[in-house]
Motif scaffolding. Structure first.
Motif, PDB file in Angstrom:
ATOM      1  N   ALA A   1     -68.254 -60.787  85.702  1.00  0.00           N
ATOM      2  CA  ALA A   1     -66.815 -60.572  85.546  1.00  0.00           C
ATOM      3  C   ALA A   1     -66.170 -60.524  86.919  1.00  0.00           C
ATOM      4  N   VAL A   2     -64.910 -60.944  86.974  1.00  0.00           N
ATOM      5  CA  VAL A   2     -64.226 -61.114  88.257  1.00  0.00           C
ATOM      6  C   VAL A   2     -62.816 -60.541  88.198  1.00  0.00           C
ATOM      7  N   HIS A   3     -62.443 -59.797  89.236  1.00  0.00           N
ATOM      8  CA  HIS A   3     -61.034 -59.455  89.471  1.00  0.00           C
ATOM      9  C   HIS A   3     -60.532 -60.389  90.565  1.00  0.00           C
ATOM     10  N   PRO A   4     -59.594 -61.283  90.253  1.00  0.00           N
ATOM     11  CA  PRO A   4     -59.161 -62.273  91.247  1.00  0.00           C
ATOM     12  C   PRO A   4     -58.254 -61.702  92.325  1.00  0.00           C
ATOM     13  N   GLY A   5     -57.713 -60.510  92.091  1.00  0.00           N
ATOM     14  CA  GLY A   5     -56.725 -59.943  92.993  1.00  0.00           C
ATOM     15  C   GLY A   5     -55.338 -60.057  92.370  1.00  0.00           C
ATOM     16  N   VAL A   6     -54.358 -59.525  93.059  1.00  0.00           N
ATOM     17  CA  VAL A   6     -52.977 -59.661  92.607  1.00  0.00           C
ATOM     18  C   VAL A   6     -52.472 -61.003  93.136  1.00  0.00           C
ATOM     19  N   VAL A   7     -52.315 -61.938  92.238  1.00  0.00           N
ATOM     20  CA  VAL A   7     -52.067 -63.328  92.613  1.00  0.00           C
ATOM     21  C   VAL A   7     -50.718 -63.784  92.063  1.00  0.00           C
ATOM     22  N   SER A   8     -50.018 -64.567  92.838  1.00  0.00           N
ATOM     23  CA  SER A   8     -48.740 -65.131  92.402  1.00  0.00           C
ATOM     24  C   SER A   8     -49.003 -66.341  91.514  1.00  0.00           C
ATOM     25  N   THR A   9     -49.009 -66.107  90.189  1.00  0.00           N
ATOM     26  CA  THR A   9     -49.229 -67.177  89.217  1.00  0.00           C
ATOM     27  C   THR A   9     -48.221 -67.036  88.091  1.00  0.00           C
ATOM     28  N   GLU A  10     -48.379 -67.858  87.036  1.00  0.00           N
ATOM     29  CA  GLU A  10     -47.502 -67.802  85.879  1.00  0.00           C
ATOM     30  C   GLU A  10     -47.888 -66.703  84.900  1.00  0.00           C
ATOM     31  N   LEU A  11     -48.936 -65.930  85.201  1.00  0.00           N
ATOM     32  CA  LEU A  11     -49.416 -64.915  84.267  1.00  0.00           C
ATOM     33  C   LEU A  11     -48.328 -63.925  83.893  1.00  0.00           C
ATOM     34  N   ALA A  12     -47.480 -63.585  84.857  1.00  0.00           N
ATOM     35  CA  ALA A  12     -46.453 -62.569  84.620  1.00  0.00           C
ATOM     36  C   ALA A  12     -45.131 -63.154  84.139  1.00  0.00           C
TER      37      ALA A  12
ATOM     38  N   ALA B   1     -66.230 -64.367  83.406  1.00  0.00           N
ATOM     39  CA  ALA B   1     -65.118 -63.794  82.650  1.00  0.00           C
ATOM     40  C   ALA B   1     -64.081 -63.279  83.629  1.00  0.00           C
ATOM     41  N   LEU B   2     -62.843 -63.683  83.426  1.00  0.00           N
ATOM     42  CA  LEU B   2     -61.772 -63.239  84.307  1.00  0.00           C
ATOM     43  C   LEU B   2     -61.291 -61.866  83.847  1.00  0.00           C
ATOM     44  N   SER B   3     -61.721 -60.840  84.550  1.00  0.00           N
ATOM     45  CA  SER B   3     -61.327 -59.471  84.252  1.00  0.00           C
ATOM     46  C   SER B   3     -60.194 -59.069  85.186  1.00  0.00           C
ATOM     47  N   SER B   4     -60.036 -57.781  85.462  1.00  0.00           N
ATOM     48  CA  SER B   4     -58.969 -57.324  86.341  1.00  0.00           C
ATOM     49  C   SER B   4     -59.118 -55.840  86.616  1.00  0.00           C
ATOM     50  N   LEU B   5     -58.588 -55.400  87.757  1.00  0.00           N
ATOM     51  CA  LEU B   5     -58.543 -53.963  88.021  1.00  0.00           C
ATOM     52  C   LEU B   5     -57.595 -53.268  87.056  1.00  0.00           C
ATOM     53  N   ALA B   6     -56.805 -54.065  86.305  1.00  0.00           N
ATOM     54  CA  ALA B   6     -55.934 -53.502  85.274  1.00  0.00           C
ATOM     55  C   ALA B   6     -56.735 -52.829  84.174  1.00  0.00           C
ATOM     56  N   MET B   7     -58.063 -53.018  84.175  1.00  0.00           N
ATOM     57  CA  MET B   7     -58.888 -52.285  83.223  1.00  0.00           C
ATOM     58  C   MET B   7     -58.717 -50.773  83.400  1.00  0.00           C
ATOM     59  N   SER B   8     -58.223 -50.359  84.557  1.00  0.00           N
ATOM     60  CA  SER B   8     -58.000 -48.930  84.794  1.00  0.00           C
ATOM     61  C   SER B   8     -56.949 -48.358  83.844  1.00  0.00           C
ATOM     62  N   PHE B   9     -56.110 -49.217  83.237  1.00  0.00           N
ATOM     63  CA  PHE B   9     -55.103 -48.769  82.273  1.00  0.00           C
ATOM     64  C   PHE B   9     -55.653 -48.711  80.849  1.00  0.00           C
ATOM     65  N   ALA B  10     -56.904 -49.114  80.660  1.00  0.00           N
ATOM     66  CA  ALA B  10     -57.464 -49.238  79.317  1.00  0.00           C
ATOM     67  C   ALA B  10     -57.541 -47.887  78.598  1.00  0.00           C
ATOM     68  N   SER B  11     -57.281 -47.927  77.304  1.00  0.00           N
ATOM     69  CA  SER B  11     -57.414 -46.744  76.456  1.00  0.00           C
ATOM     70  C   SER B  11     -58.662 -46.822  75.589  1.00  0.00           C
ATOM     71  N   LEU B  12     -59.473 -47.833  75.793  1.00  0.00           N
ATOM     72  CA  LEU B  12     -60.672 -48.084  74.998  1.00  0.00           C
ATOM     73  C   LEU B  12     -61.652 -46.918  75.097  1.00  0.00           C
ATOM     74  N   LYS B  13     -62.217 -46.535  73.954  1.00  0.00           N
ATOM     75  CA  LYS B  13     -63.193 -45.446  73.915  1.00  0.00           C
ATOM     76  C   LYS B  13     -64.296 -45.797  72.925  1.00  0.00           C
ATOM     77  N   HIS B  14     -65.377 -45.033  72.969  1.00  0.00           N
ATOM     78  CA  HIS B  14     -66.422 -45.202  71.966  1.00  0.00           C
ATOM     79  C   HIS B  14     -65.818 -45.032  70.576  1.00  0.00           C
ATOM     80  N   GLY B  15     -66.266 -45.858  69.665  1.00  0.00           N
ATOM     81  CA  GLY B  15     -65.701 -45.873  68.327  1.00  0.00           C
ATOM     82  C   GLY B  15     -64.701 -46.989  68.143  1.00  0.00           C
ATOM     83  N   LEU B  16     -64.118 -47.466  69.271  1.00  0.00           N
ATOM     84  CA  LEU B  16     -63.182 -48.595  69.264  1.00  0.00           C
ATOM     85  C   LEU B  16     -62.068 -48.399  68.228  1.00  0.00           C
TER      86      LEU B  16
END
Length: 326
Positions: free
Chosen positions: A236-247, A178-193
């Motif tokens: 799960a994998v954080h690929p790094g900050v990569v120059s792609t079309e994602l942004a 699964a392609l994850s990311s260190l951007a998970m640090s911005f997540a607001s997810l909590k128990h209860g969803l």
């Protein structure tokens, strides 16, 4: 000489495996990570394989001998990417190694159709790389009414993977990335969803994207927990900050910052390295739920990332949202 390690089908040359750990790091490329790997006769499927990390992952897995299904929404772009890979390989990849599958993650019905089409092939599936994803600042909804990050990055891949459990189990040692990311640090997810579909609060792009990346990691953990006994391991994998079309959908300020930061980013060859490592390295085939960064096992960047109760809660909610019968 090759030896078989871990999941009984990952083959690496003895010298390559011995020296691998010494040479891997942030700037390692996917080809370097895969040096000495023999995936001859094995089947892989990469979502979002027509561009960026997905295209490079497809190319490298095929160079190792794998038969790779390129699962993409736009079949014209997918065919062009297939032709590019074959032309660039100068005969090192046979045409028969690359096949196409139409996969539109914006629609759960079309996602289900793609999974059914693959299952009808009757093939074992040794590697599933859930690479496709979006990162957008504005609110957007999928065909099914889900916030786009939730719907595309998590729910569609959740459904797709669950519908491929039969060919994954048949492989007797499959791996799901699964392609994850260190951007998970911005997540607001909590128990209860609470309000994970952004229906009762003002939308915010970074938390929405971060939530989806945290979900990717939680999904990999729970998938391994549930199906390791069936021979399926997920990471799960954080690929790094990569120059792609994602942004490509970001606003002007973000795009300008991205241009200025490009010299400090990983290129695509480096960005694909960590997911290729997690997918094929023999030492990561026995137990799952790991998180990778810069070709190393790392600590995920959210306090709830390894929360088993939240992972199970997310699984059950996802089952309900996609209408899956377990």
């Amino acid at each position: 000489m090759a030896i078989i390690l871990a999941n009984n089908w990952f083959a690496f040359s003895t010298d390559s495996e011995t020296n691998m750990a010494k040479r891997l790091g942030k700037r390692s490329t996917a080809e370097q990570v895969s040096q000495g790997a023999d995936l001859g006769g094995k089947n892989a499927l990469v979502t979002g394989a027509n561009t960026g990390l997905g295209k490079e992952t497809t190319r490298v897995l095929a160079l190792c001998g794998a038969n790779v299904t390129m699962a993409c929404r736009d079949q014209v772009k997918a065919e062009k990417a297939r032709e590019d890979i074959l032309l660039g390989a100068s005969g090192a990849i046979d045409e028969s190694q690359l096949s196409l599958l139409e996969l539109d993650l914006n629609s759960l019905d079309k996602t289900q159709q793609a999974a059914e089409e693959y299952c009808q092939r009757g093939e074992e599936l040794h590697l599933l790389i859930n690479n496709a994803g979006i990162m957008i600042p504005m609110e957007r909804r999928t065909v099914d009414g889900f916030e786009a990050h939730l719907g595309i990055n998590h729910l569609a891949h959740f459904l797709f993977t669950n519908l491929l459990l039969e060919p994954l189990t048949a492989a007797e040692g499959a791996r799901v990335i699964a392609l994850s990311s260190l951007a998970m640090s911005f997540a607001s997810l909590k128990h209860g969803l609470k309000d994970i579909n952004w229906e009762n609060r003002k939308f915010s792009g970074w938390p929405a994207y971060g939530n989806s990346k945290l979900m990717n990691h939680l999904f990999a953990r729970e998938l391994s927990k549930r199906y390791e006994a069936n021979g399926i391991v997920a990471h799960a994998v954080h690929p790094g900050v990569v120059s792609t079309e994602l942004a490509r959908d970001q606003n002007g300020l973000f795009s300008m910052i991205g241009v200025l930061a490009t010299p400090f980013m990983k290129n695509v060859e480096q960005g694909a390295a960590t997911q290729v490592l997690a997918a094929i390295s023999p030492e990561y085939g026995d137990s799952g739920g790991l998180y990778f960064k810069d070709c190393r096992v790392a600590k995920p960047q959210h306090k709830l990332a390894n929360d088993g109760a939240l992972a199970e809660e997310l699984w059950q909610r996802s089952v309900e949202l996609v209408g899956l019968e377990e």
